[in-house]
Design an enzyme around this catalytic site. Structure first.
Site, PDB file in Angstrom:
ATOM      1  N   ASN A  86      15.341 -37.531  53.767  1.00 10.70           N
ATOM      2  CA  ASN A  86      16.395 -38.517  53.564  1.00 10.70           C
ATOM      3  C   ASN A  86      17.738 -37.792  53.521  1.00 10.70           C
ATOM      4  OD1 ASN A  86      14.503 -40.637  53.279  1.00 10.70           O
ATOM      5  ND2 ASN A  86      14.155 -40.058  51.150  1.00 10.70           N
ATOM      6  N   SER A  94      18.604 -39.034  47.077  1.00 10.67           N
ATOM      7  CA  SER A  94      19.002 -39.141  45.666  1.00 10.67           C
ATOM      8  C   SER A  94      19.184 -37.784  45.007  1.00 10.67           C
ATOM      9  CB  SER A  94      17.994 -39.981  44.880  1.00 10.67           C
ATOM     10  OG  SER A  94      16.730 -39.367  44.867  1.00 10.67           O
ATOM     11  N   HIS A  99      15.422 -31.378  50.948  1.00 16.93           N
ATOM     12  CA  HIS A  99      13.983 -31.395  50.665  1.00 16.93           C
ATOM     13  C   HIS A  99      13.259 -32.233  51.699  1.00 16.93           C
ATOM     14  CE1 HIS A  99      15.985 -34.594  48.391  1.00 16.93           C
ATOM     15  NE2 HIS A  99      14.908 -35.330  48.576  1.00 16.93           N
ATOM     16  N   HIS A 101       9.940 -34.456  52.258  1.00 16.22           N
ATOM     17  CA  HIS A 101       8.836 -35.169  51.600  1.00 16.22           C
ATOM     18  C   HIS A 101       7.582 -35.114  52.472  1.00 16.22           C
ATOM     19  CE1 HIS A 101      11.223 -37.758  48.699  1.00 16.22           C
ATOM     20  NE2 HIS A 101      12.184 -37.480  49.548  1.00 16.22           N
TER      21      HIS A 101
HETATM   22  P1  5GP Z   1      15.254 -38.292  47.784  1.00 16.61           P
HETATM   23  O1  5GP Z   1      15.377 -39.690  47.237  1.00 16.61           O
HETATM   24  O2  5GP Z   1      16.488 -37.484  47.467  1.00 16.61           O
HETATM   25  O3  5GP Z   1      14.847 -38.216  49.214  1.00 16.61           O
HETATM   26  O4  5GP Z   1      14.044 -37.645  47.009  1.00 16.61           O
HETATM   27  C1  5GP Z   1      14.161 -37.034  45.772  1.00 16.61           C
HETATM   28  C2  5GP Z   1      12.768 -36.966  45.196  1.00 16.61           C
HETATM   29  O5  5GP Z   1      12.766 -36.027  44.156  1.00 16.61           O
HETATM   30  C3  5GP Z   1      12.277 -38.288  44.622  1.00 16.61           C
HETATM   31  O6  5GP Z   1      11.076 -38.668  45.273  1.00 16.61           O
HETATM   32  C4  5GP Z   1      12.072 -37.976  43.153  1.00 16.61           C
HETATM   33  O7  5GP Z   1      10.943 -38.632  42.620  1.00 16.61           O
HETATM   34  C5  5GP Z   1      11.930 -36.468  43.130  1.00 16.61           C
HETATM   35  N1  5GP Z   1      12.381 -35.829  41.922  1.00 16.61           N
HETATM   36  C6  5GP Z   1      13.571 -36.045  41.298  1.00 16.61           C
HETATM   37  N2  5GP Z   1      13.682 -35.250  40.222  1.00 16.61           N
HETATM   38  C7  5GP Z   1      12.535 -34.521  40.175  1.00 16.61           C
HETATM   39  C8  5GP Z   1      12.059 -33.519  39.261  1.00 16.61           C
HETATM   40  O8  5GP Z   1      12.700 -33.145  38.280  1.00 16.61           O
HETATM   41  N3  5GP Z   1      10.840 -32.983  39.535  1.00 16.61           N
HETATM   42  C9  5GP Z   1      10.090 -33.374  40.601  1.00 16.61           C
HETATM   43  N4  5GP Z   1       8.911 -32.773  40.757  1.00 16.61           N
HETATM   44  N5  5GP Z   1      10.512 -34.306  41.471  1.00 16.61           N
HETATM   45  C10 5GP Z   1      11.716 -34.872  41.259  1.00 16.61           C
END
Ligand code: 5GP
Ligand code: ZN
Length: 113
Positions: A86, A94, A99, A101
């Site tokens: 993302n 977020s 990263h 997924h």
């Molecule tokens: P995004 O929304 O940025 O693509 O994905 C961020 C991801 O990081 C989300 O799926 C969220 O659940 C995960 N995430 C956020 N904070 C933490 C954390 O402290 N530890 C882990 N293991 N995952 C996290």
């Protein structure tokens, strides 16, 4: 750097680690959206996919290669999985640390919401 993924990369914050080398670390997503959901990140801080340059193509390839290997190791490669990056607001990013997924273990719908 006050970034949760940098802290995980430095082992200053807890995570369920799946793989680590000098450049990359992989760990389970804390809020899993599928039975298997993990993240593969570079240890260096890049705010998004949009923030890296052409010189990081090898690193991006290593993120994908790590995802492929871990999917095999975790036994989800045959049934299938999805890789997602993302980027920025419309992409639904977020956490502002690049990263990748990997989601698996259930039938994922398409198109995404
Ligand atoms: P995004 O929304 O940025 O693509 O994905 C961020 C991801 O990081 C989300 O799926 C969220 O659940 C995960 N995430 C956020 N904070 C933490 C954390 O402290 N530890 C882990 N293991 N995952 C996290
Ligand atoms: Zn970071």
């Amino acid at each position: 750097m006050d970034c949760i993924f940098c802290k995980i990369a430095r082992h200053e914050a807890q995570a369920q680690l799946l793989f680590e080398n000098e450049r990359i670390i992989a760990f389970r997503d804390i809020f899993a959206q599928a039975p298997t959901h993990f993240l593969v990140i570079p240890k260096t801080h890049h705010a998004s996919l949009d923030a890296v340059g052409d010189e990081h193509d090898a690193l991006l390839g290593e993120l994908l290669g790590t995802a492929r290997r871990l999917a095999r190791e975790l036994g989800v490669a045959a049934s299938g999985y999805r890789t997602v990056i993302n980027c920025h607001q419309d992409g639904g990013q977020s956490v502002d640390h690049l990263h990748l997924h990997v989601l698996a273990g259930r039938r994922l719908s398409w198109p995404p919401g």
